[in-house]
Design a protein around this motif. Structure first.
Motif, PDB file in Angstrom:
ATOM      1  N   ALA A 110      -1.032  -3.996   3.103  1.00 17.33           N
ATOM      2  CA  ALA A 110       0.331  -3.763   2.967  1.00 17.33           C
ATOM      3  C   ALA A 110       1.180  -3.934   4.058  1.00 17.33           C
ATOM      4  N   THR A 111       2.267  -4.592   3.768  1.00 16.42           N
ATOM      5  CA  THR A 111       3.295  -4.507   4.853  1.00 16.42           C
ATOM      6  C   THR A 111       3.711  -3.188   5.390  1.00 16.42           C
ATOM      7  N   LEU A 112       3.978  -2.277   4.393  1.00 15.26           N
ATOM      8  CA  LEU A 112       4.252  -0.873   4.484  1.00 15.26           C
ATOM      9  C   LEU A 112       3.679   0.122   3.876  1.00 15.26           C
ATOM     10  N   GLN A 113       3.198   1.464   4.179  1.00 14.93           N
ATOM     11  CA  GLN A 113       2.501   2.047   3.379  1.00 14.93           C
ATOM     12  C   GLN A 113       3.256   2.636   2.113  1.00 14.93           C
ATOM     13  N   LEU A 189      12.597   3.750  -1.214  1.00 15.38           N
ATOM     14  CA  LEU A 189      11.328   4.072  -1.567  1.00 15.38           C
ATOM     15  C   LEU A 189      10.507   2.679  -1.490  1.00 15.38           C
ATOM     16  N   CYS A 190       9.335   2.659  -1.081  1.00 15.13           N
ATOM     17  CA  CYS A 190       8.455   1.516  -1.007  1.00 15.13           C
ATOM     18  C   CYS A 190       7.396   1.715  -2.211  1.00 15.13           C
ATOM     19  N   VAL A 191       7.262   0.944  -3.218  1.00 13.96           N
ATOM     20  CA  VAL A 191       6.671   1.191  -4.396  1.00 13.96           C
ATOM     21  C   VAL A 191       5.499   0.143  -4.833  1.00 13.96           C
ATOM     22  N   ALA A 192       4.350   0.393  -4.705  1.00 17.97           N
ATOM     23  CA  ALA A 192       3.154  -0.254  -5.135  1.00 17.97           C
ATOM     24  C   ALA A 192       2.893  -0.405  -6.600  1.00 17.97           C
TER      25      ALA A 192
END
Length: 232
Positions: A110-113, A189-192
């Protein structure tokens, strides 16, 4: 450390999900792991489809998808496709741990956690018919492996659309348009988002768009397998 102890402890050893050989780690023997079809070396950094020199593909240049990056672990081909079908339609829920291992270990980092892991939701009627959501099972195991919180109630599928399998790309996009709702704001937020297979990416695109409308700063899609076409 606990996972390593379990994987190497004889009573917990499980047969390989592909060939049934014993003495496996994570339910996959070394020979089968080596034989699984990997992604091409040159793929689009946005949608993970084949692209010359690993550059942004023409489709993503013309129509950038709502997701920021698609992470795919493997190519959708035999024998992985058969195991995914057994997991999805044969109610083989015990396969979730092995499949999530492939996703977590083989997909690009991932680019970001992620701040949050979200499974692609099923419509309520489809969930009742199938009895479980394979994306939820995969996302739950995956979230545990990457140490990120899982929220399976954040997103809802508000339209019970026909199955995507027999539709072409344009029909797939129309089929899932406005199919998802997001229950609360996700500002910054960063969402996966997690699904089993990406074909056209239409479902991931529609869900990503709904998440960004609720303020998600970055949306990365994670799939176990990517379907590749002969032409891009």
């Amino acid at each position: 450390m606990i996972r390593q102890i379990i994987d190497n402890c004889l009573p917990f050893n499980q047969p390989c999900v592909f060939c049934a050989a014993g003495n496996t780690a994570h339910g996959i023997c070394r020979a089968c792991l080596a034989d699984l079809s990997r992604l091409p070396l040159e793929i689009c950094p946005r949608c993970a489809h084949a692209s010359p020199f690993g550059q942004l593909c023409g489709r993503c240049q013309r129509h950038p998808p709502a997701f920021d990056q698609l992470h795919a672990a493997l190519r959708y081909s035999y024998p992985l496709d058969a195991v995914i079908q057994a997991f999805k339609y044969g109610k083989r829920l015990e396969l979730a741990a092995s499949l999530s291992f492939l996703l977590a270990e083989l997909a690009p980092a991932a680019t970001l956690q992620p701040d949050l892991v979200v499974p692609v939701p099923l419509a309520r009627t489809r969930l009742l018919e199938r009895g479980f959501n394979q994306s939820h099972e995969l996302a739950r195991a995956f979230a545990g492996r990457i140490n990120a919180p899982l929220d399976h109630t954040l997103c809802e599928r508000i339209r019970n659309t026909p199955p995507q399998a027999r539709l072409n790309r344009r029909q797939r996009q129309e089929n899932v348009r406005h199919s998802f709702s997001v229950n609360h704001r996700l500002d910054g937020l960063c969402v996966a988002i997690v699904d089993d297979v990406a074909t056209s990416g239409a479902t991931l695109e529609a869900l990503s768009l709904a998440l960004k409308k609720q303020g998600a700063k970055r949306v990365e899609a994670w799939v176990l397998a990517r379907v590749f076409y002969s032409k891009t």
